[in-house]
Design a protein around this motif. Structure first.
Motif, short mmCIF file in Angstrom:
data_model
loop_
_atom_site.label_atom_id
_atom_site.label_comp_id
_atom_site.label_asym_id
_atom_site.label_seq_id
_atom_site.Cartn_x
_atom_site.Cartn_y
_atom_site.Cartn_z
N PRO A 1 -52.97 -37.52 -16.48
CA PRO A 1 -51.85 -36.73 -15.93
C PRO A 1 -51.84 -35.28 -16.40
CG PRO A 1 -51.09 -38.88 -16.66
CD PRO A 1 -52.50 -38.74 -17.15
N TYR A 2 -52.15 -35.09 -17.67
CA TYR A 2 -52.18 -33.72 -18.19
C TYR A 2 -53.32 -32.92 -17.56
CZ TYR A 2 -52.94 -29.92 -21.53
OH TYR A 2 -53.14 -28.69 -22.10
N LEU A 3 -54.50 -33.52 -17.47
CA LEU A 3 -55.63 -32.81 -16.89
C LEU A 3 -55.39 -32.49 -15.42
CD1 LEU A 3 -58.63 -34.77 -18.49
CD2 LEU A 3 -57.79 -32.50 -19.08
N VAL A 4 -54.80 -33.43 -14.70
CA VAL A 4 -54.51 -33.19 -13.28
C VAL A 4 -53.57 -32.00 -13.12
CG1 VAL A 4 -53.34 -34.14 -11.25
CG2 VAL A 4 -54.97 -35.55 -12.52
N SER A 5 -52.58 -31.91 -14.00
CA SER A 5 -51.63 -30.79 -13.90
C SER A 5 -52.30 -29.46 -14.17
CB SER A 5 -50.47 -31.01 -14.88
OG SER A 5 -50.91 -30.90 -16.23
N LEU A 6 -53.27 -29.43 -15.09
CA LEU A 6 -54.00 -28.20 -15.37
C LEU A 6 -54.94 -27.83 -14.22
CD1 LEU A 6 -55.00 -28.42 -19.15
CD2 LEU A 6 -53.25 -26.99 -18.12
N LEU A 7 -55.65 -28.82 -13.71
CA LEU A 7 -56.60 -28.55 -12.64
C LEU A 7 -55.89 -28.06 -11.38
CD1 LEU A 7 -59.03 -31.58 -13.05
CD2 LEU A 7 -59.31 -29.25 -13.92
N ALA A 8 -54.64 -28.50 -11.21
CA ALA A 8 -53.87 -28.10 -10.02
C ALA A 8 -53.56 -26.61 -10.02
CB ALA A 8 -52.58 -28.91 -9.93
N THR A 9 -53.67 -25.95 -11.17
CA THR A 9 -53.39 -24.51 -11.23
C THR A 9 -54.47 -23.68 -10.56
OG1 THR A 9 -54.54 -24.19 -13.34
CG2 THR A 9 -52.22 -24.88 -13.44
N GLY A 10 -55.65 -24.27 -10.34
CA GLY A 10 -56.75 -23.54 -9.75
C GLY A 10 -57.54 -22.70 -10.73
N GLU A 11 -57.21 -22.76 -12.00
CA GLU A 11 -57.90 -21.96 -13.02
C GLU A 11 -59.23 -22.57 -13.46
OE1 GLU A 11 -55.57 -20.59 -16.34
OE2 GLU A 11 -53.71 -20.99 -15.24
N PHE A 12 -59.49 -23.80 -13.05
CA PHE A 12 -60.66 -24.52 -13.56
C PHE A 12 -61.48 -25.09 -12.40
CE2 PHE A 12 -57.10 -24.91 -16.51
CZ PHE A 12 -57.63 -24.35 -17.68
N PRO A 13 -62.07 -24.23 -11.56
CA PRO A 13 -62.77 -24.74 -10.38
C PRO A 13 -63.98 -25.62 -10.71
CG PRO A 13 -63.19 -22.38 -10.67
CD PRO A 13 -62.08 -22.76 -11.61
N TYR A 14 -64.73 -25.24 -11.74
CA TYR A 14 -65.90 -26.05 -12.08
C TYR A 14 -65.49 -27.37 -12.72
CZ TYR A 14 -69.08 -22.29 -10.85
OH TYR A 14 -69.79 -21.35 -10.15
#
Length: 239
Positions: A187-200
């Motif tokens: 859940p935490y990782l999904v929330s971070l990835l949703a920001t678009g800051e981590f495309p790779y």
């Protein structure tokens, strides 16, 4: 400063005077290895070894007066020596070498970390190094390239096995396996990835599967061997 005491392999196992030793270094090492394999290296104390041998603790100090001596005979006994004849196929021979080394490290979880401490090198370990150098040399590499390739494979196997053993230890200690840990983090990782800051990282997460240790090892080894083949195939005649 006085000269250091000669290493254990330069000291006679049987004293010139006094009673003959009841146990051999190999017997002591075998007991120590059995303890270390099941309980960890720290459990392989002189006291525990003596108890398992049915000997007095102080008696064992006659054989192995320093921890360096104990570790030296344990490493040498665990290293063993299995012949490997070079086939001339560099990739095939390195694969056998790497897999054999990994399996020995998994049998003895304390061995890879201990080898990284600049231990006293014994005869079995030297025979193993000579065998491995001969295997690579038999594929046509010169001695400098031979050493570079061997060090690369040794380093990869050691690092991969220690990561594997660390994961096993973490799972055993916490009672949480790798998959469960990832699910907790999800859940935490999904929330971070949703920001678009981590495309790779997003691409990696979408494509990644939890590979078993064997698969991870073989995949990493294949990449390393691809590089070795690309660099040396013209020299060895395998390409």
């Amino acid at each position: 400063m006085s000269d250091p005491k000669p290493i254990i392999w330069m000291r006679p196992e049987k004293p010139a005077r006094g009673p003959a030793p009841t146990h051999t270094r190999e017997e002591i090492a075998a007991v120590a290895i059995k303890i270390a394999d099941s309980e960890g290296l720290e459990a392989a104390s002189v006291r525990n070894i003596a108890r398992n041998l049915g000997a007095g603790t102080m008696t064992l100090y006659r054989y192995l007066p320093a921890k360096e001596d104990l570790w030296a005979v344990m490493i040498d006994e665990a290293a063993g020596f299995e012949p490997q004849e070079p086939t001339g196929d560099l990739r095939a021979d390195l694969t056998v070498l790497a897999r054999r080394r990994r399996q020995n490290f998994l049998r003895h979880p304390w061995l890879a970390p201990l080898l990284a401490t600049r231990p006293v090198i014994g005869p079995n370990l030297l025979r193993g190094m000579e065998r491995d150098l001969a295997v690579i040399g038999g594929c046509g590499l010169g001695i400098d390239d031979n050493i570079d390739v061997l060090n690369l494979v040794y380093s990869w196997v050691s690092g991969a096995v220690q990561a594997e053993l660390t994961e096993q230890a973490n799972a055993h200690r916490s009672g949480v396996d790798r998959h469960s840990w990832r699910m907790r983090m999800k859940p935490y990782l999904v929330s971070l990835l949703a920001t678009g800051e981590f495309p790779y990282l997003s691409k990696m997460t979408a494509a990644a599967e939890i590979a078993e240790a064997d698969e991870q090892f073989e995949s990493g080894l294949a990449i390393i061997l691809d590089g070795i083949e690309a660099r040396y195939s013209a020299d060895t005649g395998n390409g």
